[in-house]
Write an enzyme that holds these catalytic residues in place. Structure first.
Site, short mmCIF file in Angstrom:
data_model
loop_
_atom_site.label_atom_id
_atom_site.label_comp_id
_atom_site.label_asym_id
_atom_site.label_seq_id
_atom_site.Cartn_x
_atom_site.Cartn_y
_atom_site.Cartn_z
N LEU A 200 -8.27 -0.15 4.24
CA LEU A 200 -7.20 -0.87 4.95
C LEU A 200 -5.95 -1.06 4.09
O LEU A 200 -4.93 -1.56 4.58
CB LEU A 200 -7.70 -2.27 5.38
N LYS B 2 -16.59 10.76 -1.47
CA LYS B 2 -17.28 12.03 -1.74
C LYS B 2 -18.26 11.86 -2.91
O LYS B 2 -19.42 12.27 -2.82
CB LYS B 2 -16.22 13.10 -2.08
N TYR C 136 5.80 4.81 6.56
CA TYR C 136 4.54 4.27 7.08
C TYR C 136 3.91 5.23 8.09
O TYR C 136 2.75 5.64 7.95
CB TYR C 136 4.81 2.91 7.73
N PHE D 93 -0.25 -7.32 -2.79
CA PHE D 93 1.15 -7.08 -2.42
C PHE D 93 1.50 -7.97 -1.22
O PHE D 93 2.48 -8.71 -1.25
CB PHE D 93 1.37 -5.59 -2.11
N1 LIG Z 1 -2.08 -5.82 11.87
C1 LIG Z 1 -1.73 -4.86 12.68
O1 LIG Z 1 -1.19 -5.12 13.75
C2 LIG Z 1 -2.00 -3.42 12.34
C3 LIG Z 1 -1.65 -2.44 13.25
C4 LIG Z 1 -1.90 -1.13 12.92
C5 LIG Z 1 -2.51 -0.80 11.75
N2 LIG Z 1 -2.85 -1.76 10.87
C6 LIG Z 1 -3.44 -1.35 9.60
O2 LIG Z 1 -4.47 -2.24 9.23
C7 LIG Z 1 -4.47 -2.42 7.82
C8 LIG Z 1 -4.40 -3.90 7.50
O3 LIG Z 1 -3.22 -4.43 8.03
P1 LIG Z 1 -2.88 -6.00 7.95
O4 LIG Z 1 -2.18 -6.36 9.17
O5 LIG Z 1 -4.08 -6.76 7.57
O6 LIG Z 1 -1.82 -6.00 6.78
P2 LIG Z 1 -1.75 -6.89 5.48
O7 LIG Z 1 -0.45 -6.58 4.84
O8 LIG Z 1 -2.04 -8.31 5.78
O9 LIG Z 1 -2.94 -6.31 4.62
C9 LIG Z 1 -2.82 -5.16 3.84
C10 LIG Z 1 -3.52 -5.45 2.53
O10 LIG Z 1 -3.45 -4.28 1.69
C11 LIG Z 1 -3.10 -4.69 0.38
N3 LIG Z 1 -2.46 -3.58 -0.29
C12 LIG Z 1 -1.27 -3.01 -0.02
N4 LIG Z 1 -1.03 -2.00 -0.87
C13 LIG Z 1 -2.10 -1.92 -1.69
C14 LIG Z 1 -2.45 -1.09 -2.79
N5 LIG Z 1 -1.62 -0.12 -3.19
N6 LIG Z 1 -3.62 -1.29 -3.41
C15 LIG Z 1 -4.45 -2.28 -3.02
N7 LIG Z 1 -4.17 -3.10 -2.00
C16 LIG Z 1 -3.01 -2.93 -1.34
C17 LIG Z 1 -2.18 -5.88 0.60
O11 LIG Z 1 -2.04 -6.70 -0.53
C18 LIG Z 1 -2.87 -6.57 1.75
O12 LIG Z 1 -3.84 -7.45 1.30
C19 LIG Z 1 -3.29 -1.64 7.28
O13 LIG Z 1 -3.73 -0.40 6.79
C20 LIG Z 1 -2.42 -1.42 8.48
O14 LIG Z 1 -1.68 -0.23 8.37
C21 LIG Z 1 -2.60 -3.07 11.13
#
Ligand SMILES: NC(=O)c1ccc[n+]([C@@H]2O[C@H](COP(=O)([O-])OP(=O)(O)OC[C@H]3O[C@@H](n4cnc5c(N)ncnc54)[C@H](O)[C@@H]3O)[C@@H](O)[C@H]2O)c1
Length: 426
Positions: free
Chosen positions: A165, A197, A237, A128
């Protein structure tokens, strides 16, 4: 020889009639012998011509094929050499690790670390916001597997650890389809906890500082319960992550699943999405393209950014610790948005101006992690200085812009359609 032997052998053969018959037999036998020799000789001749021809053909084919074989050998060599070096871990120490969202920004850096540490890594992503390009350097490696899968659907694989993630992380991405964001964080997390689990794996949830909402305490420690608008634009979110945390602890208490919860604060670095829409990437891209740096509100709201390698180290330390309660992972060095804009402008060397726009809804005014717990219980704290991290991110975005410019699809002009029948006045 046979004929004369017959003539000399028996005396009665000297009689003329018998001699005639024997003469005919003699003639026929000689004819057969001559014919046999002829057939034999021509067969041998044909065979040698054929063999000669085949050898020539084989030599010709060999001449063509050998350079191709050479090329394949070179390609194979370059293929096996292209992987970054990985440590060797014994069977006992090597873990089978699943990273959901592993093709995203943080996930791909985590993949790099765990692969280089010698583990077997399976990345699950629905692409995505993630990209194959982020992990393409591991494709084909014997310790690596990439699965195109949506975590909203159940997954059946054998693993020892799960870094969960998968979730869009930046506001434009998670607001694009709020229902899908909710499903990913709720059903997706339930699926991963179910998997943990089933196979007895430990699960680490990538939660977020957004669980604190627009905080009333500053800095935010793990004890703070948050101040979230449950029906605001960010709720899909924020509340999605809050309930994901709740699910982790329900599975821990009810089913004995080992869980780890990282509350991640703003993170930046290479491989952030170009359309990420978060402050750092926005400012860098605007500065690189000579566009105004857009600040929402007065710019006095504060943020603290950590570099991605610090976060990745924190995630791995937390996963392998015995701390099951939530832990903040972030850089407490706080700056106003305006300070960030100015710093990035200077580092890029850009002449862009700073433009002030109206304030965004539910935009937190202050955000700074309290990382005492991580320091005390994990021995972890960020080490990459802000400017060093920003320079790496700027370098990445500069290269990405060049890449885009060089790979742009420019459609060829279509030939004018010639209409049959009446001519038109245009
Ligand atoms: N980057 C930040 O500053 C930050 C801050 C707080 C939390 N986070 C958390 O860290 C994690 C990674 O964030 P990021 O910055 O790398 O974001 P990102 O959008 O680059 O990565 C998220 C990944 O999840 C995949 N994804 C989304 N929905 C999915 C689904 N239904 N099934 C399978 N894959 C799916 C996307 O394709 C993407 O590769 C997230 O859970 C985010 O909430 C990130």
């Amino acid at each position: 020889v046979t004929g004369s032997a017959l003539l000399n052998a028996e005396p009665q053969m000297r009689y003329p009639k018998i001699r005639g018959i024997y003469g005919i037999i003699l003639f026929l036998l000689s004819l057969t012998a001559v014919w046999g020799n002829y057939v034999n000789m021509s067969f041998l001749l044909n065979r040698s011509i054929q063999e000669n021809g085949e050898m020539k053909l084989e030599r010709k084919i060999e001449e063509i094929v050998e350079p191709l074989r050479e090329k394949i050998r070179d390609l194979e060599k370059s293929f096996t050499q292209k992987y970054p070096p990985v440590k060797f871990l014994s069977e006992k120490d090597r873990k089978r690790i699943l990273i959901t969202g592993g093709a995203g920004f943080v996930g791909s850096h985590l993949t790099d670390k765990l692969m280089m540490d010698g583990h077997e890594v399976t990345v699950v992503d629905n692409f995505f916001t993630g990209r194959k390009r982020n992990v393409e350097h591991w494709i084909g490696h014997e310790n690596f597997e990439l699965i195109n899968h949506d975590v909203v659907e159940p997954l059946y694989i054998e693993v020892d650890q799960i870094y969960h993630l998968a979730s869009p992380a930046s506001p434009p991405n998670y607001m694009y389809n709020p229902i899908k964001t909710l499903k990913t964080n709720t059903i997706g997390t339930l699926n991963m906890l179910g998997l943990a689990k089933r196979v007895g794996a430990r699960l680490l949830l990538a939660s977020t500082s957004e669980v604190y909402g627009d905080p009333e305490v500053h800095p935010q420690s793990e004890e703070y319960w948050g101040h979230v608008n449950p029906i605001g634009p960010r709720a899909c979110y924020d509340e999605g992550k809050r309930v994901a945390e709740t699910m982790c602890y329900a599975y821990m208490k009810q089913e004995g699943v080992e869980v780890r919860v990282a509350r991640i604060f703003n993170t930046f670095g290479p491989r952030m999405h170009m359309n990420d829409g978060r402050v750092v990437s926005n400012f860098i891209l605007q500065a690189l393209q000579g566009e105004p740096l857009t600040v929402y509100g007065s710019g006095s709201q504060t943020r603290a950014f950590q570099y991605v390698s610090d976060l990745v180290n924190g995630l791995v330390v937390l996963m392998n610790s015995n701390v099951s309660s939530p832990v903040n992972l972030g850089n407490p060095e706080e700056h106003t948005i305006l300070e960030f804009a100015q710093l990035i402008k200077d580092l890029v060397g850009s002449g862009s101006e700073i433009q002030f726009l109206s304030e965004a809804q539910d935009d937190p005014q202050k955000r700074k992690p309290d990382i005492k717990k991580a320091k005390l219980m994990l021995g972890w704290e960020p080490v990459v200085p802000l400017e060093e991290g920003l320079n790496k991110a700027i370098h990445y975005f500069r290269k990405e812009l060049e890449y885009q410019a060089n790979n742009q699809y420019i459609p060829k002009p279509k030939p004018a359609r010639i209409k049959k029948g009446r001519t038109r006045h245009n």
